[in-house]
Design an enzyme around this catalytic site. Structure first.
Site, PDB file in Angstrom:
ATOM      1  N   CYS A   1      42.436 -12.358  33.318  1.00  0.00           N
ATOM      2  CA  CYS A   1      40.990 -12.356  33.572  1.00  0.00           C
ATOM      3  C   CYS A   1      40.561 -13.441  34.557  1.00  0.00           C
ATOM      4  O   CYS A   1      39.479 -13.357  35.138  1.00  0.00           O
ATOM      5  CB  CYS A   1      40.216 -12.500  32.273  1.00  0.00           C
ATOM      6  SG  CYS A   1      40.477 -11.100  31.181  1.00  0.00           S
TER       7      CYS A   1
ATOM      8  N   HIS B   1      32.985 -14.467  34.519  1.00  0.00           N
ATOM      9  CA  HIS B   1      33.810 -13.359  34.021  1.00  0.00           C
ATOM     10  C   HIS B   1      33.050 -12.702  32.881  1.00  0.00           C
ATOM     11  O   HIS B   1      32.500 -13.383  32.015  1.00  0.00           O
ATOM     12  CB  HIS B   1      35.162 -13.898  33.541  1.00  0.00           C
ATOM     13  CG  HIS B   1      35.969 -12.888  32.796  1.00  0.00           C
ATOM     14  ND1 HIS B   1      36.171 -11.603  33.259  1.00  0.00           N
ATOM     15  CD2 HIS B   1      36.623 -12.957  31.600  1.00  0.00           C
ATOM     16  CE1 HIS B   1      36.910 -10.939  32.395  1.00  0.00           C
ATOM     17  NE2 HIS B   1      37.193 -11.733  31.375  1.00  0.00           N
TER      18      HIS B   1
ATOM     19  N   ASN C   1      34.771  -5.600  29.533  1.00  0.00           N
ATOM     20  CA  ASN C   1      35.628  -6.608  30.164  1.00  0.00           C
ATOM     21  C   ASN C   1      36.613  -5.890  31.085  1.00  0.00           C
ATOM     22  O   ASN C   1      37.522  -5.208  30.616  1.00  0.00           O
ATOM     23  CB  ASN C   1      36.365  -7.391  29.064  1.00  0.00           C
ATOM     24  CG  ASN C   1      37.257  -8.487  29.621  1.00  0.00           C
ATOM     25  OD1 ASN C   1      37.548  -8.525  30.818  1.00  0.00           O
ATOM     26  ND2 ASN C   1      37.714  -9.370  28.755  1.00  0.00           N
TER      27      ASN C   1
HETATM   28  N1  ACO Z   1      34.114  -3.036  14.722  1.00  0.00           N
HETATM   29  C1  ACO Z   1      33.839  -3.544  13.485  1.00  0.00           C
HETATM   30  N2  ACO Z   1      34.424  -4.649  12.993  1.00  0.00           N
HETATM   31  C2  ACO Z   1      35.316  -5.280  13.786  1.00  0.00           C
HETATM   32  C3  ACO Z   1      35.655  -4.805  15.048  1.00  0.00           C
HETATM   33  C4  ACO Z   1      35.006  -3.638  15.525  1.00  0.00           C
HETATM   34  N3  ACO Z   1      35.263  -3.100  16.749  1.00  0.00           N
HETATM   35  N4  ACO Z   1      36.574  -5.641  15.599  1.00  0.00           N
HETATM   36  C5  ACO Z   1      36.802  -6.613  14.701  1.00  0.00           C
HETATM   37  N5  ACO Z   1      36.052  -6.389  13.590  1.00  0.00           N
HETATM   38  C6  ACO Z   1      36.002  -7.194  12.364  1.00  0.00           C
HETATM   39  C7  ACO Z   1      37.231  -8.011  12.147  1.00  0.00           C
HETATM   40  O1  ACO Z   1      38.255  -7.241  11.556  1.00  0.00           O
HETATM   41  C8  ACO Z   1      36.719  -9.104  11.231  1.00  0.00           C
HETATM   42  O2  ACO Z   1      36.680  -8.570   9.927  1.00  0.00           O
HETATM   43  P1  ACO Z   1      37.094  -9.509   8.647  1.00  0.00           P
HETATM   44  O3  ACO Z   1      36.085 -10.612   8.661  1.00  0.00           O
HETATM   45  O4  ACO Z   1      36.954  -8.568   7.523  1.00  0.00           O
HETATM   46  O5  ACO Z   1      38.483  -9.966   8.945  1.00  0.00           O
HETATM   47  C9  ACO Z   1      35.283  -9.322  11.681  1.00  0.00           C
HETATM   48  O6  ACO Z   1      34.944  -8.141  12.465  1.00  0.00           O
HETATM   49  C10 ACO Z   1      35.071 -10.567  12.513  1.00  0.00           C
HETATM   50  O7  ACO Z   1      36.099 -10.656  13.499  1.00  0.00           O
HETATM   51  P2  ACO Z   1      36.154 -11.815  14.554  1.00  0.00           P
HETATM   52  O8  ACO Z   1      37.310 -11.595  15.465  1.00  0.00           O
HETATM   53  O9  ACO Z   1      36.061 -13.152  13.872  1.00  0.00           O
HETATM   54  O10 ACO Z   1      34.757 -11.562  15.341  1.00  0.00           O
HETATM   55  P3  ACO Z   1      34.115 -12.359  16.510  1.00  0.00           P
HETATM   56  O11 ACO Z   1      32.708 -12.661  16.189  1.00  0.00           O
HETATM   57  O12 ACO Z   1      34.981 -13.504  16.974  1.00  0.00           O
HETATM   58  O13 ACO Z   1      34.060 -11.295  17.710  1.00  0.00           O
HETATM   59  C11 ACO Z   1      35.331 -10.768  19.716  1.00  0.00           C
HETATM   60  C12 ACO Z   1      35.267 -10.699  18.179  1.00  0.00           C
HETATM   61  C13 ACO Z   1      34.221  -9.886  20.256  1.00  0.00           C
HETATM   62  C14 ACO Z   1      36.703 -10.255  20.156  1.00  0.00           C
HETATM   63  C15 ACO Z   1      35.142 -12.208  20.199  1.00  0.00           C
HETATM   64  O14 ACO Z   1      35.942 -13.077  19.463  1.00  0.00           O
HETATM   65  C16 ACO Z   1      35.466 -12.402  21.673  1.00  0.00           C
HETATM   66  O15 ACO Z   1      34.794 -11.910  22.547  1.00  0.00           O
HETATM   67  N6  ACO Z   1      36.498 -13.210  21.975  1.00  0.00           N
HETATM   68  C17 ACO Z   1      36.857 -13.583  23.320  1.00  0.00           C
HETATM   69  C18 ACO Z   1      37.417 -12.463  24.116  1.00  0.00           C
HETATM   70  C19 ACO Z   1      37.681 -12.985  25.504  1.00  0.00           C
HETATM   71  O16 ACO Z   1      36.868 -13.673  26.106  1.00  0.00           O
HETATM   72  N7  ACO Z   1      38.836 -12.735  26.030  1.00  0.00           N
HETATM   73  C20 ACO Z   1      39.190 -13.475  27.240  1.00  0.00           C
HETATM   74  C21 ACO Z   1      39.392 -12.724  28.363  1.00  0.00           C
HETATM   75  S1  ACO Z   1      40.314 -11.272  28.145  1.00  0.00           S
HETATM   76  C22 ACO Z   1      41.745 -11.371  29.128  1.00  0.00           C
HETATM   77  O17 ACO Z   1      42.173 -12.399  29.600  1.00  0.00           O
HETATM   78  C23 ACO Z   1      42.516 -10.108  29.290  1.00  0.00           C
END
Ligand code: ACO
Length: 323
Positions: free
Chosen positions: A114, A250, A280
């Site tokens: 990314c 990004h 993304n």
């Molecule tokens: N629908 C419903 N529930 C979901 C989903 C979904 N699509 N995906 C995950 N959950 C659940 C999880 O299982 C978890 O459930 P649990 O509490 O029962 O275990 C709960 O939601 C919370 O999960 P988290 O991962 O803690 O949620 P968070 O608020 O952190 O959001 C997200 C997740 C959107 C992925 C976020 O962490 C994020 O954006 N992270 C950064 C991503 C990023 O910037 N990547 C970098 C670049 S990508 C690259 O380099 C290729």
């Protein structure tokens, strides 16, 4: 006098198929509401079955060349930022070179996930400042839909396909922060975090693999590292946050985008946001956002623009440029 790499043309391409969040509700335990509230994403584009990364890149490149009033052979080099090239080799960049009918110059890919477009801009800037090239076509293009595990709701709802491209051209500046073009760059990586975000396959393992991400761990690093790299690049350019007209981040998650702006002390009306429409798109997200930001009338000549990105590696960085 100081040589500067100035943006003289920009364009983008998004595949035709638009996939709204609601489409995932049929196959996954997820909701439109969850995806919107946790990521800010409402829809994304997916490439057609026979459409490859170099196809998207070529269309974005043609738009950028048109915007600059150039032909392919007016360009000395093509740098493509991608982690999803059509084949293991040759590079997507040489495929774009062939598709454009370009018969001269050189072309290669840059892979920093990314953060790829920031790395590619930095590389193209160095080629121009060293005199190795006068005009460089810099492209970010991805088909991340090809490396999604469609049973993993925590990743497959977040990514999309697309491409953005720009022309960087060497011009003489005065050596002051008022010059047009790239004013400063900051690049970083820390391989100790390689397991937070990776694809569990590749040439050596004879599989394509799927994207695996500890999203909440990546999130933890993102805001702090993005604000820091942007501040470092600004200081290197002799500028301050108050000089910034547009942050073009990004586009991974609206909460990261808002958190970074807040940490930098910038209002959201200075941030170009496209994550709701594109998801993304990894290395394509910044050139897509620059192109959309320009076509919306947000980014104008003379504006001070800061791009920043973080991704797998972890790799992160920022580029400060005057449009
Ligand atoms: N629908 C419903 N529930 C979901 C989903 C979904 N699509 N995906 C995950 N959950 C659940 C999880 O299982 C978890 O459930 P649990 O509490 O029962 O275990 C709960 O939601 C919370 O999960 P988290 O991962 O803690 O949620 P968070 O608020 O952190 O959001 C997200 C997740 C959107 C992925 C976020 O962490 C994020 O954006 N992270 C950064 C991503 C990023 O910037 N990547 C970098 C670049 S990508 C690259 O380099 C290729």
């Amino acid at each position: 006098m100081n040589r500067r790499a100035v943006v003289t043309g920009i364009g983008h391409y998004l595949p035709e198929r638009v996939v709204p969040n609601s489409e995932f509700e049929a196959t996954l335990d997820t909701t439109d509401e969850w995806i919107r509230s946790r990521s800010g994403i409402e829809r994304r584009h997916f490439a057609a079955e026979n459409e490859t990364t170099s196809d998207l890149a070529t269309k974005a490149a043609l738009a950028a060349l048109k915007d600059a009033g150039l032909e392919a052979d007016d360009v000395d080099a093509i740098v493509v930022a991608t982690s999803t090239a059509d084949l293991t080799f040759p590079s997507a960049a040489t495929m774009v070179q062939a598709s454009l009918g370009m018969t001269r110059g050189f072309a290669f890919d840059v892979q920093a996930v990314c953060a790829g477009f920031v790395y590619a801009l930095s590389t193209a800037n160095a080629l121009i400042l060293s005199g190795q090239a006068s005009r460089v076509l810099v492209i970010g293009a991805e088909t991340f839909s090809r490396i999604m595990d469609w049973t993993d709701r925590s990743t497959c709802v977040l990514f999309g396909d697309g491409a953005g491209a720009l022309i960087l051209e060497g011009q003489e500046g005065k050596g002051t922060p008022q010059d047009r073009g790239i004013l400063a760059v900051d690049l970083n990586s820390d391989g100790r975090y390689k397991d937070l975000l990776y694809v569990d396959g590749g040439v050596s393992t004879q599989t394509t693999g799927y994207l695996r991400m500890q999203g909440n761990q990546v999130f933890r690093h993102a805001v702090e590292k993005l604000a820091q790299t942007a501040d470092t690049a600004l200081a290197r350019a002799g500028l301050e946050t108050s000089d910034v007209d547009w942050i073009v981040p990004h586009q991974a998650n609206i909460r990261i985008i808002k958190g970074t702006a807040k940490k930098m002390g910038l209002d959201m009306d200075k941030v170009v946001v496209t994550v709701q429409d594109h998801g993304n798109t990894s290395a394509a997200s910044i050139p897509l956002a620059l192109s959309v930001g320009k076509s919306r009338g947000q980014i104008k000549p003379g504006d001070l623009v800061v791009t920043e990105a973080i991704g797998g590696g972890l790799a992160w960085g920022a580029v400060v440029l005057r449009w």
